[in-house]
Scaffold this active site. Structure first.
Site, PDB file in Angstrom:
ATOM      1  CB  CYS A 108     -21.685 -37.525 -15.989  1.00  0.00           C
ATOM      2  SG  CYS A 108     -21.876 -35.726 -16.089  1.00  0.00           S
ATOM      3  NE  ARG A 137     -23.619 -30.989 -12.837  1.00  0.00           N
ATOM      4  CZ  ARG A 137     -24.204 -29.848 -12.512  1.00  0.00           C
ATOM      5  NH1 ARG A 137     -24.294 -29.482 -11.247  1.00  0.00           N
ATOM      6  NH2 ARG A 137     -24.717 -29.069 -13.441  1.00  0.00           N
ATOM      7  CG  LEU A 138     -17.211 -32.902 -17.123  1.00  0.00           C
ATOM      8  CD1 LEU A 138     -16.008 -32.393 -16.336  1.00  0.00           C
ATOM      9  CD2 LEU A 138     -16.728 -33.604 -18.393  1.00  0.00           C
ATOM     10  CB  SER A 139     -20.590 -28.787 -14.248  1.00  0.00           C
ATOM     11  OG  SER A 139     -20.796 -29.352 -12.980  1.00  0.00           O
ATOM     12  CB  ILE A 140     -21.512 -29.699 -19.983  1.00  0.00           C
ATOM     13  CG1 ILE A 140     -20.366 -30.720 -19.849  1.00  0.00           C
ATOM     14  CG2 ILE A 140     -21.488 -29.043 -21.355  1.00  0.00           C
ATOM     15  CD1 ILE A 140     -18.986 -30.146 -20.063  1.00  0.00           C
ATOM     16  CB  ILE A 141     -26.088 -28.006 -19.653  1.00  0.00           C
ATOM     17  CG1 ILE A 141     -25.572 -28.246 -21.077  1.00  0.00           C
ATOM     18  CG2 ILE A 141     -27.376 -27.204 -19.677  1.00  0.00           C
ATOM     19  CD1 ILE A 141     -25.341 -26.987 -21.880  1.00  0.00           C
ATOM     20  CG  ASN A 194     -22.315 -39.973 -19.455  1.00  0.00           C
ATOM     21  OD1 ASN A 194     -21.818 -38.861 -19.551  1.00  0.00           O
ATOM     22  ND2 ASN A 194     -21.797 -41.038 -20.052  1.00  0.00           N
ATOM     23  N   GLY A 195     -24.324 -37.293 -20.427  1.00  0.00           N
ATOM     24  CA  GLY A 195     -24.452 -36.831 -21.802  1.00  0.00           C
ATOM     25  C   GLY A 195     -24.967 -35.413 -21.891  1.00  0.00           C
ATOM     26  CD  GLU A 196     -24.323 -30.511 -24.301  1.00  0.00           C
ATOM     27  OE1 GLU A 196     -24.574 -29.327 -24.608  1.00  0.00           O
ATOM     28  OE2 GLU A 196     -23.171 -31.001 -24.351  1.00  0.00           O
TER      29      GLU A 196
END
Length: 366
Positions: A2, A53-57, A79-81
């Site tokens: 993100c 946003r890049l949606s992952i979770i 940004n991250g996880e």
């Protein structure tokens, strides 16, 4: 991946943070977040945050950012996880004072964890992250980077304000940002082939070091602290057998791969054919009912200086029964990518690996 951005105007500054100002910086990083956008500006115009946003979770719109807690006293861009977010959520549920608006967003876990434990919550996080968090009650901005520095975070202090972003190009959208080469950083670049933290090649723009948080108050004072150092978490393995060491390493790798398999979107493995990526592919395929997707880059022709490893990658993919994808690069691919590389990287890194990494990422996305 993100993109985060923000600006904080200090108490004695007349500068007002506006939505167009934040949006202009934010949208230079559209490539980092194609799935959603957001911004938040305080009523007094002293603080603003933006997010791509890049949606992952938790793919729901409720998990969009910037995100606030229940009473609006905290605002976060991230940004991250956080790989262990589900376990932390369970721990917070035992406290019994938090109401969740998302089903399983790791961003919301960051907010409530900070509410409960303050900045010490970082020691509970296992993951990769760059975080900008505004604490309205204490009028403080927190900038935080993960232990190893996987996620980038840049900042600049000038004209009575601090700006921060995932990429330098966003900071350069501020019309008052100085544009000059940092000569000391340039010297280090020529020595090390990259610009070491906290330098960048832009005078006045810094990288936040890995494993570090930066606290900024409304009067412009700043406190920086390294909250994690690998040497504080190492123990000599004197007298431990090689077999035992190998077992421990493999056990840790299994845990690491398992954590990274948790996702609400498809995931796969970049497979170069080397030991590390081959290990990832093997461990990733353990316990899977479907074929793991692997992605590999090679080169057309033969080069003594850069040997193709496609035969190793194909062999490993066959060993684990992977769904194998590859692309062969040509000289034209390199030349075509150069202008885009300059735009994406912001400052040079004298390692040709950025070319295959770009193309293997594109292969996976395609």
């Amino acid at each position: 991946m993100c993109g985060i951005v923000g600006a904080f105007s200090f108490k004695n500054s007349s500068f007002k943070v506006s939505e167009p100002y934040i949006v202009k910086m934010r949208d230079t990083m559209a490539h980092r977040g194609p799935d959603g956008v957001g911004d938040w500006i305080s009523k007094d115009g002293k603080i603003g945050l933006g997010h791509r946003r890049l949606s992952i979770i938790d793919l729901s719109p409720i998990a969009n950012q910037p995100m606030s807690n229940a009473d609006g006293s905290l605002q976060v861009v991230f940004n991250g996880e956080i790989y262990n977010h589900a376990d932390i959520r369970k721990e917070l549920n035992q406290v019994g004072k938090f109401q969740w608006k998302t089903d399983h967003s790791d961003t919301e876990v960051i907010l409530h964890a900070f509410e409960q434990w303050g900045i010490e919550c970082l020691h509970k996080f296992r993951g990769m992250f760059a975080i900008g968090l505004w604490d309205e009650k204490n009028r403080e901005l927190w900038l935080i980077r993960d232990r190893i520095g996987i996620k980038p975070l840049y900042y600049s202090v000038h004209h009575g304000r601090i700006t921060f972003a995932s990429e330098i190009k966003a900071l350069l959208q501020d019309p008052d940002q100085k544009r000059a080469v940092d000569e000391e950083a340039f010297y280090h670049y020529l020595s090390f082939l990259t610009t070491p933290t906290p330098f960048t090649l832009f005078e006045g723009i810094k990288k936040l070091p890995s494993g570090t948080w930066l606290r900024i108050t409304e009067n412009g004072s700043m406190e920086e602290k390294k909250y994690w150092d690998v040497l504080d978490h190492t123990q000599p393995l004197t007298g431990v057998s090689e077999d035992e060491i190998a077992k421990r390493i493999l056990d840790e790798l299994r845990v690491a791969v398992k954590l990274r398999k948790v996702s609400d979107v498809p995931v796969g493995v970049f497979l170069s054919g080397g030991i590390d990526s081959s290990t990832n592919a093997a461990l990733f395929s353990e316990g899977e009912n479907t074929k793991v997707k692997t992605f590999t880059i090679g080169y057309e022709g033969k080069y003594e200086s850069y040997q193709n490893e496609l035969h190793y990658a194909r062999r490993m993919a066959n060993e684990v029964g992977a769904e194998y994808h590859e692309k062969l690069l040509t000289i034209d691919d390199l030349m075509d990518f150069l202008p885009r590389m300059v735009q994406l990287q912001d400052e040079p890194i004298a390692d040709p690996v950025c070319v295959p990494v770009y193309y293997v990422s594109k292969l996976a996305r395609d």
